[in-house]
Design an enzyme around this catalytic site. Structure first.
Site, PDB file in Angstrom:
ATOM      1  N   GLU A 124      -9.967 -10.614  -7.232  1.00  0.00           N
ATOM      2  CA  GLU A 124      -8.855  -9.508  -6.931  1.00  0.00           C
ATOM      3  C   GLU A 124      -7.908  -9.517  -7.855  1.00  0.00           C
ATOM      4  O   GLU A 124      -7.426  -8.654  -8.617  1.00  0.00           O
ATOM      5  CB  GLU A 124      -8.501  -9.499  -5.510  1.00  0.00           C
ATOM      6  CG  GLU A 124      -9.704  -8.866  -4.410  1.00  0.00           C
ATOM      7  CD  GLU A 124      -9.241  -9.470  -3.155  1.00  0.00           C
ATOM      8  OE1 GLU A 124      -9.838  -8.524  -2.166  1.00  0.00           O
ATOM      9  OE2 GLU A 124      -7.970  -9.643  -2.783  1.00  0.00           O
TER      10      GLU A 124
ATOM     11  N   ASN B 222      -1.818   0.634   6.709  1.00  0.00           N
ATOM     12  CA  ASN B 222      -1.321  -1.028   7.648  1.00  0.00           C
ATOM     13  C   ASN B 222      -0.411  -1.529   6.315  1.00  0.00           C
ATOM     14  O   ASN B 222      -0.353  -2.734   6.406  1.00  0.00           O
ATOM     15  CB  ASN B 222      -2.298  -1.547   8.034  1.00  0.00           C
ATOM     16  CG  ASN B 222      -3.717  -2.045   7.210  1.00  0.00           C
ATOM     17  OD1 ASN B 222      -3.342  -1.550   6.119  1.00  0.00           O
ATOM     18  ND2 ASN B 222      -4.422  -2.812   7.612  1.00  0.00           N
TER      19      ASN B 222
ATOM     20  N   TYR C 101     -12.686  -1.960  -3.039  1.00  0.00           N
ATOM     21  CA  TYR C 101     -13.001  -1.857  -1.791  1.00  0.00           C
ATOM     22  C   TYR C 101     -14.475  -1.749  -1.686  1.00  0.00           C
ATOM     23  O   TYR C 101     -14.947  -1.248  -0.624  1.00  0.00           O
ATOM     24  CB  TYR C 101     -12.415  -0.831  -0.901  1.00  0.00           C
ATOM     25  CG  TYR C 101     -10.875  -1.073  -0.363  1.00  0.00           C
ATOM     26  CD1 TYR C 101     -10.801  -2.344   0.332  1.00  0.00           C
ATOM     27  CD2 TYR C 101      -9.801  -0.513  -0.759  1.00  0.00           C
ATOM     28  CE1 TYR C 101      -9.575  -2.661   0.911  1.00  0.00           C
ATOM     29  CE2 TYR C 101      -8.594  -0.730  -0.385  1.00  0.00           C
ATOM     30  CZ  TYR C 101      -8.494  -2.038   0.267  1.00  0.00           C
ATOM     31  OH  TYR C 101      -7.070  -2.313   1.003  1.00  0.00           O
TER      32      TYR C 101
ATOM     33  N   LYS D 268       0.887  -1.247   0.037  1.00  0.00           N
ATOM     34  CA  LYS D 268      -0.073  -0.040   0.117  1.00  0.00           C
ATOM     35  C   LYS D 268       0.798   1.271  -0.035  1.00  0.00           C
ATOM     36  O   LYS D 268       2.111   1.266   0.073  1.00  0.00           O
ATOM     37  CB  LYS D 268      -0.760  -0.093   1.325  1.00  0.00           C
ATOM     38  CG  LYS D 268      -2.134  -1.152   1.289  1.00  0.00           C
ATOM     39  CD  LYS D 268      -2.991  -1.146   2.591  1.00  0.00           C
ATOM     40  CE  LYS D 268      -4.174  -2.182   2.469  1.00  0.00           C
ATOM     41  NZ  LYS D 268      -4.923  -1.908   3.627  1.00  0.00           N
TER      42      LYS D 268
ATOM     43  N   HIS E 166      -2.327  -5.307   1.672  1.00  0.00           N
ATOM     44  CA  HIS E 166      -3.810  -6.137   1.757  1.00  0.00           C
ATOM     45  C   HIS E 166      -3.303  -7.687   1.223  1.00  0.00           C
ATOM     46  O   HIS E 166      -2.064  -7.868   0.515  1.00  0.00           O
ATOM     47  CB  HIS E 166      -4.226  -5.272   0.756  1.00  0.00           C
ATOM     48  CG  HIS E 166      -5.389  -6.344   0.242  1.00  0.00           C
ATOM     49  ND1 HIS E 166      -6.789  -6.286   0.529  1.00  0.00           N
ATOM     50  CD2 HIS E 166      -5.721  -7.289  -0.887  1.00  0.00           C
ATOM     51  CE1 HIS E 166      -7.865  -7.396   0.341  1.00  0.00           C
ATOM     52  NE2 HIS E 166      -6.972  -7.773  -0.906  1.00  0.00           N
TER      53      HIS E 166
HETATM   54  P1  GTP Z   1      -7.009  -5.867   3.971  1.00  0.00           P
HETATM   55  O1  GTP Z   1      -6.085  -7.167   3.654  1.00  0.00           O
HETATM   56  O2  GTP Z   1      -6.461  -4.577   3.452  1.00  0.00           O
HETATM   57  O3  GTP Z   1      -8.709  -6.290   3.509  1.00  0.00           O
HETATM   58  O4  GTP Z   1      -6.947  -5.818   5.443  1.00  0.00           O
HETATM   59  P2  GTP Z   1      -8.042  -6.411   6.352  1.00  0.00           P
HETATM   60  O5  GTP Z   1      -8.656  -7.678   5.939  1.00  0.00           O
HETATM   61  O6  GTP Z   1      -6.989  -6.929   7.644  1.00  0.00           O
HETATM   62  O7  GTP Z   1      -9.030  -5.600   7.098  1.00  0.00           O
HETATM   63  P3  GTP Z   1     -10.560  -5.344   6.528  1.00  0.00           P
HETATM   64  O8  GTP Z   1     -10.814  -6.128   5.160  1.00  0.00           O
HETATM   65  O9  GTP Z   1     -11.274  -5.382   7.855  1.00  0.00           O
HETATM   66  O10 GTP Z   1     -10.382  -3.665   6.097  1.00  0.00           O
HETATM   67  C1  GTP Z   1      -9.823  -3.176   4.658  1.00  0.00           C
HETATM   68  C2  GTP Z   1      -9.060  -2.286   4.965  1.00  0.00           C
HETATM   69  O11 GTP Z   1      -9.524  -1.169   5.243  1.00  0.00           O
HETATM   70  C3  GTP Z   1      -7.746  -2.390   6.116  1.00  0.00           C
HETATM   71  O12 GTP Z   1      -6.641  -2.995   5.815  1.00  0.00           O
HETATM   72  C4  GTP Z   1      -7.547  -0.790   6.424  1.00  0.00           C
HETATM   73  O13 GTP Z   1      -6.560  -0.380   5.473  1.00  0.00           O
HETATM   74  C5  GTP Z   1      -8.947   0.041   6.217  1.00  0.00           C
HETATM   75  N1  GTP Z   1      -9.407   0.018   7.463  1.00  0.00           N
HETATM   76  C6  GTP Z   1     -10.275  -1.027   8.377  1.00  0.00           C
HETATM   77  N2  GTP Z   1     -10.435  -0.487   9.304  1.00  0.00           N
HETATM   78  C7  GTP Z   1     -10.148   1.048   9.645  1.00  0.00           C
HETATM   79  C8  GTP Z   1     -10.432   2.009  10.114  1.00  0.00           C
HETATM   80  O14 GTP Z   1     -11.084   2.035  11.214  1.00  0.00           O
HETATM   81  N3  GTP Z   1      -9.946   3.186   9.878  1.00  0.00           N
HETATM   82  C9  GTP Z   1      -9.307   3.407   8.531  1.00  0.00           C
HETATM   83  N4  GTP Z   1      -8.847   4.732   8.031  1.00  0.00           N
HETATM   84  N5  GTP Z   1      -9.089   2.461   7.738  1.00  0.00           N
HETATM   85  C10 GTP Z   1      -9.463   1.031   8.124  1.00  0.00           C
HETATM   86 MG    MG Z   2      -9.960  -7.419   4.062  1.00  0.00          MG
END
Ligand code: GTP
Ligand code: MG
Length: 138
Positions: free
Chosen positions: A126, A112, A49, A9, A115
């Protein structure tokens, strides 16, 4: 043998961490079988997303994903999806285990660093969003 989709990212590409992250990926026993550096369009990020579009952070997430280049990848290996989720660490780096990409490099729950797909169905969707079949060389 399984494939998963990965994104390095913007927070990570901006800090020149692609190589360090690839080193963790390869150290986990995953093979990078496709990779390219792109600037995501807003439309691509919104599509990618879409599952999160009702979440309060959706706008912030899309703005972040188009703020700097990203590196999109296809990773291959036994149980690649689970193996990569383990190498990534928890979504919130504060909860991520030592040695994981997010513990070592992520800045926050939003920024973070990586992905990774969460299931075979999403991995296929994807990968197809970003790679043609002949760009993946196993
Ligand atoms: P991905 O591998 O990126 O999908 O991460 P994940 O599966 O561990 O997390 P999830 O699918 O729940 O959320 C997708 C992405 O949304 C996360 O990786 C973060 O970049 C973003 N995200 C999740 N929660 C928050 C939040 O509370 N605030 C913000 N700004 N971004 C968030
Ligand atoms: Mg995810």
């Amino acid at each position: 043998i399984e494939r998963t989709f990965s994104i390095i990212k913007p927070d990570a590409t901006k800090r020149n961490l692609t190589g360090k992250i690839n080193s963790i990926i390869e150290g986990a026993g995953l093979r990078i079988v496709a990779q390219k550096r792109i600037r995501m369009t807003r439309e691509q990020a919104e599509t990618f997303y879409a599952v999160h579009k009702e979440r309060p952070f959706f706008g912030e997430l899309v703005d972040f994903m188009i703020s700097e280049p990203v590196v999109v990848q296809v990773l291959e290996g036994e149980n690649a999806i689970a193996k990569y989720r383990e190498a990534m660490g928890a979504t919130n780096p504060a909860n991520a285990a030592p040695g994981t990409i997010r513990k070592e490099h992520a800045l926050s729950v939003g920024e973070n660093s990586v992905h990774g797909s969460d299931a075979p169905e999403t991995a296929a969707i994807e990968i197809a969003q970003f790679f043609a079949g002949n760009e993946i060389v196993g």
